[in-house]
Write a protein that holds these residues in place. Structure first.
Motif, PDB file in Angstrom:
ATOM      1  N   ILE A 182       3.218  -1.534   4.010  1.00  0.00           N
ATOM      2  CA  ILE A 182       2.977  -0.198   3.590  1.00  0.00           C
ATOM      3  C   ILE A 182       4.367   0.567   3.198  1.00  0.00           C
ATOM      4  O   ILE A 182       5.086   0.525   4.293  1.00  0.00           O
ATOM      5  N   ASP A 183       4.496   0.978   2.208  1.00  0.00           N
ATOM      6  CA  ASP A 183       5.787   1.542   1.860  1.00  0.00           C
ATOM      7  C   ASP A 183       5.750   3.022   1.995  1.00  0.00           C
ATOM      8  O   ASP A 183       5.267   3.925   1.573  1.00  0.00           O
ATOM      9  N   LEU A 184       6.736   3.579   2.963  1.00  0.00           N
ATOM     10  CA  LEU A 184       6.741   4.960   3.220  1.00  0.00           C
ATOM     11  C   LEU A 184       8.145   5.359   2.894  1.00  0.00           C
ATOM     12  O   LEU A 184       8.416   6.625   3.315  1.00  0.00           O
ATOM     13  N   THR A 244       9.029   7.429   0.644  1.00  0.00           N
ATOM     14  CA  THR A 244       9.039   8.658   0.071  1.00  0.00           C
ATOM     15  C   THR A 244       8.527   9.742   1.068  1.00  0.00           C
ATOM     16  O   THR A 244       8.556  10.832   0.855  1.00  0.00           O
ATOM     17  N   ILE A 276      -3.471   5.717   4.654  1.00  0.00           N
ATOM     18  CA  ILE A 276      -3.027   4.638   4.060  1.00  0.00           C
ATOM     19  C   ILE A 276      -4.126   4.453   2.527  1.00  0.00           C
ATOM     20  O   ILE A 276      -4.975   4.464   2.619  1.00  0.00           O
ATOM     21  N   SER A 277      -3.136   4.277   1.384  1.00  0.00           N
ATOM     22  CA  SER A 277      -3.724   4.091   0.095  1.00  0.00           C
ATOM     23  C   SER A 277      -3.738   2.557  -0.231  1.00  0.00           C
ATOM     24  O   SER A 277      -2.801   1.990  -0.540  1.00  0.00           O
ATOM     25  N   PRO A 304      -4.208  -0.701  -1.804  1.00  0.00           N
ATOM     26  CA  PRO A 304      -3.843  -1.293  -3.172  1.00  0.00           C
ATOM     27  C   PRO A 304      -5.312  -1.975  -3.806  1.00  0.00           C
ATOM     28  O   PRO A 304      -6.002  -2.259  -3.006  1.00  0.00           O
ATOM     29  N   ALA A 344       0.757  -1.104  -0.136  1.00  0.00           N
ATOM     30  CA  ALA A 344       0.059   0.115  -0.004  1.00  0.00           C
ATOM     31  C   ALA A 344       0.857   1.430   0.127  1.00  0.00           C
ATOM     32  O   ALA A 344       1.861   1.176   0.562  1.00  0.00           O
ATOM     33  N   GLY A 345       0.323   2.241  -0.569  1.00  0.00           N
ATOM     34  CA  GLY A 345       1.072   3.731  -0.454  1.00  0.00           C
ATOM     35  C   GLY A 345       0.350   4.413   0.464  1.00  0.00           C
ATOM     36  O   GLY A 345      -0.494   4.103   1.444  1.00  0.00           O
ATOM     37  N   PHE A 346       0.569   5.833   0.655  1.00  0.00           N
ATOM     38  CA  PHE A 346       0.158   6.654   1.751  1.00  0.00           C
ATOM     39  C   PHE A 346      -0.079   7.954   1.099  1.00  0.00           C
ATOM     40  O   PHE A 346       0.305   8.296   0.102  1.00  0.00           O
ATOM     41  N   ARG A 347      -1.062   8.770   1.856  1.00  0.00           N
ATOM     42  CA  ARG A 347      -1.094  10.344   1.630  1.00  0.00           C
ATOM     43  C   ARG A 347      -0.907  10.963   2.965  1.00  0.00           C
ATOM     44  O   ARG A 347      -1.314  10.695   3.967  1.00  0.00           O
ATOM     45  N   ARG A 369       9.454   0.263   5.125  1.00  0.00           N
ATOM     46  CA  ARG A 369       8.436  -0.429   4.990  1.00  0.00           C
ATOM     47  C   ARG A 369       7.691  -0.808   6.357  1.00  0.00           C
ATOM     48  O   ARG A 369       8.492  -1.092   7.455  1.00  0.00           O
TER      49      ARG A 369
END
Length: 271
Positions: A224-226, A228, A268-269, A271, A45-48, A209
């Motif tokens: 969850i990949d943080l 960036t 969390i975005s 997937p 998952a990504g994130f905002r 992660r």
């Protein structure tokens, strides 16, 4: 010649070989599909970023927790380890207590009006009154202490390995343990922990992660990949992602790292 001639021996052999070949091909296909399904990597998952708040860059963050809307932090390093209640808006410590020069503070958890703080190699968990920060008691354990959280009943602890242990909050004895695995491979260096919506979320030391872990069997449910969130170019080698706090009442998720100048509220975005 008869109306239904009997197939020759050679014809029967060819038919048998054909059938055997089809069966073998199907078996190989089924096995390959099963292996592919079993080796399918967990979703990432990504994130905002929702908001960024000041964070004490001198804080070597080892534990993060929220209780009744208030943010608490445990910090490490010999001679600098503390527990503190932090004002979210300013990043300043509203209340703080030093752990003592011979202890290296690690993860924290809040349960039943008490704040539990692990120590790294001292084999001690210090239990404080949440309001006063007065020491209620100290309990002993074997091995190292890294991350700590709870599921409402038991404390949940990591020690830098792939093993997570569930402990009695009264005695700190081990009730059970799980080995965290991703597709059968142990996931080591598990660090700060948080229990979120029936899952254990874990920072992985020197990895950006967060692993989402089943508390039932230790299987990794996803990552969850943080990577960036806070650029590598702005950090030294020890300033790793470490610190997860979830406000279950407000559904707000906060993360930070060791010596990071900011604490982030993220979404969390999936997937």
């Amino acid at each position: 010649m008869p109306d239904n001639p009997t197939p020759s021996a050679a014809g029967r052999r060819r038919l048998n070989w054909l059938v055997a070949g089809v069966v073998a091909a199907v078996a190989v296909g089924v096995a390959a599909w099963a292996q592919l399904a079993g080796n399918r990597a967990p979703a990432v998952a990504g994130f905002r970023v929702v908001a960024a708040y000041p964070h004490d860059p001198a804080a070597f963050t080892q534990g993060l927790a929220i209780e009744a809307g208030r943010l608490y932090e445990g910090t490490g390093q010999y001679g600098a380890s503390t527990v503190r209640r932090v004002d979210l808006a300013s990043g300043r410590a509203e209340k703080q207590r030093a752990l003592g020069p011979r202890y290296f503070g690690e993860g924290i958890a809040i349960l039943g009006g008490l704040l539990y703080q692990l120590t790294w190699q001292n084999g001690a968990v210090v239990v404080y009154d949440l309001e006063t920060f007065e020491v209620e008691r100290t309990m002993q354990y074997d091995g190292e202490g890294w991350g700590l959280t709870h599921d409402g009943r038991q404390l949940i602890m990591s020690d830098g390995s792939s093993t997570i242990r569930f402990r009695d909050p009264q005695t700190f004895s081990v009730a059970r343990e799980i080995e965290v695995r991703n597709d059968g491979v142990p996931v080591a260096r598990l660090n700060e922990l948080e229990y979120i919506d029936g899952e254990i979320w874990a920072n992985i030391w020197y990895d950006d992660r967060i692993a989402r872990i089943s508390p039932a069997d230790g299987e990794v449910l996803g990552f969850i990949d943080l990577g960036t969130l806070y650029p590598q170019s702005a950090r030294n080698s020890e300033a790793v992602l470490n610190g997860i706090a979830y406000d279950a009442a407000a559904k707000r998720l906060f993360v930070t790292g060791k010596n990071w100048p900011q604490l982030y509220e993220i979404e969390i975005s999936r997937p």
